[in-house]
Write an enzyme that holds these catalytic residues in place. Sequence first.
Site, mmCIF file in Angstrom:
data_model
loop_
_atom_site.group_PDB
_atom_site.id
_atom_site.type_symbol
_atom_site.label_atom_id
_atom_site.label_comp_id
_atom_site.label_asym_id
_atom_site.label_seq_id
_atom_site.Cartn_x
_atom_site.Cartn_y
_atom_site.Cartn_z
ATOM 1 N N GLY A 15 0.851 -1.193 0.000
ATOM 2 C CA GLY A 15 0.000 0.000 0.000
ATOM 3 C C GLY A 15 0.881 1.235 0.000
ATOM 4 O O GLY A 15 0.572 2.250 0.618
ATOM 5 N N HIS A 247 -8.329 3.962 19.667
ATOM 6 C CA HIS A 247 -7.428 4.900 20.345
ATOM 7 C C HIS A 247 -7.939 5.270 21.749
ATOM 8 O O HIS A 247 -7.220 5.191 22.735
ATOM 9 C CB HIS A 247 -7.254 6.190 19.537
ATOM 10 C CG HIS A 247 -6.812 5.970 18.119
ATOM 11 N ND1 HIS A 247 -5.960 4.961 17.762
ATOM 12 C CD2 HIS A 247 -7.093 6.640 16.965
ATOM 13 C CE1 HIS A 247 -5.728 5.021 16.451
ATOM 14 N NE2 HIS A 247 -6.414 6.022 15.943
#
Length: 479
Positions: A15, A247
């Site tokens: 990627g 997160h």
Amino acid sequence: METHQGQPSCFIILGASGDLAKKKLLPALFSLYCNKMLPEDFVVIGFARSSMDHKAFRNRIVENLTCRYGENEQDCAEKMDQFLDRCYYHSGQYDSTEDFESLNKKINEQYPDGANRLFYMSIPPSIFVKTAKSVGASGIMTVEEKFWSRVVIEKPFGEDTESSEKLLESLSKIFKEEQTYRIDHYLGKEVIQNLLILRFANRIFEPIWNQEHIQYVSIKFTEDIGVEGRAGYFDQYGIIRDVLQNHLMQILALVAMEQPVKFDAESIADEKVKALRSVPALTLDKVTVGQYAAIEKNGIKYPGYHDDPEVPDDSITDTYAHLQLAINNKRWYGVPFYLSAGKALNDRKTEIFIKFKDVPYSIFHETGKTNTNGLLIRVQPNESIEFQMANKVPGLGMNLEKVKLDMLYHDEFDGVLPEAYERLLLDVMRGDRSLFLQKYELQASWDIVTPILHELQEKNIQPKPYPYGSEGPDHGCPA
Ligand code: BG6
């Protein structure tokens, strides 16, 4: 801890033409190179579908490289050239075993005696498993015993408990657990790493870090831009999946967990997972979701979420969410944990706020502020730890006011704070998994949000609109 710093190593980024690779991974590798943290003999190999030669790849990379650690201009230019000379590009299809075989052949030719291999899967979720299968089948991960081969995988790790388990299960057939590094880049941030030190290397906080003394905890993430350029991905996920489930839930775990037996990956994960498993699944009454709307301010037009051409007209994807969580254990029973995250708000920051209870009876109650104790941990920007307390206003009167004991990282410490990806990539090379996610942590945090994610969708709950650049929708909570 293994380092193998002296061994030749290949950093293979799948990627490579994506944003993460360009803006974070390659600049982080370059910073490690400038800091002499990479092995002497290394190559970076970008892998992606578009056809491009090495030169074109290098020209792309260079745009985002910066010398963050204070090199002078000439040194910086030299270092960039040296680094770019070791960057190569290999174009291929992600689901093609042959394309990975041909890359493997090239690596073997360059390193006939072997080399370490770090694979970074920075690719869209839809092609994740297919790609992993071709990587596995190609034999490119097989290395001699004296070298290592590791794979870093990025979120999203599924969309809910079930899909996450399925994904982990499929990947576990290809990669061994000890070679898998599940990244949550928040864990690489300086202030987040410091949470365990703050809590367990200082005697002062532990005795008051509980329901007897803490009124609430707030963990807040705000961004002042919308989903520009990422709406295609974002619309399928929303802010709960994109930021809160990972997160912020990781921050919650670090704030709430008990002291680990040892400072190592297993012991830390064990305690984090216990804390997460003590959080009951969320119910709808504890959740507010919002979506930003267009606004014109001082002649400037700010787009709404629906103005993005990649967003379907009937999208109810959350760009803002506020969650009120409980932790049902002895330490935290009755203390609300408020977690909120939003795009297109009035500021960019991430903060943790621990609000302490007032003194049981204040003899100063008539003289001003007494309910003032709070610990504000600013994760970014302007990293700092600030303790808020009551103080007498100097003078002949008797007035109290809230004051701050403030420790700003930039004042206290010399040098540049490392970027999260620099720390984390270095840890992968060293074989240190303590800042990476274990399987069961992921499952525990998905379990908390999965029921409401389904309910929001099934009941077609419309998010509350909030103007671009505002504080977000009203959620009726103190934080
Ligand atoms: C990513 C999210 O994980 O974190 C993004 O996918 C978000 O939507 C980003 O913008 C925030 O990271 P940072 O390090 O800039 O706070």
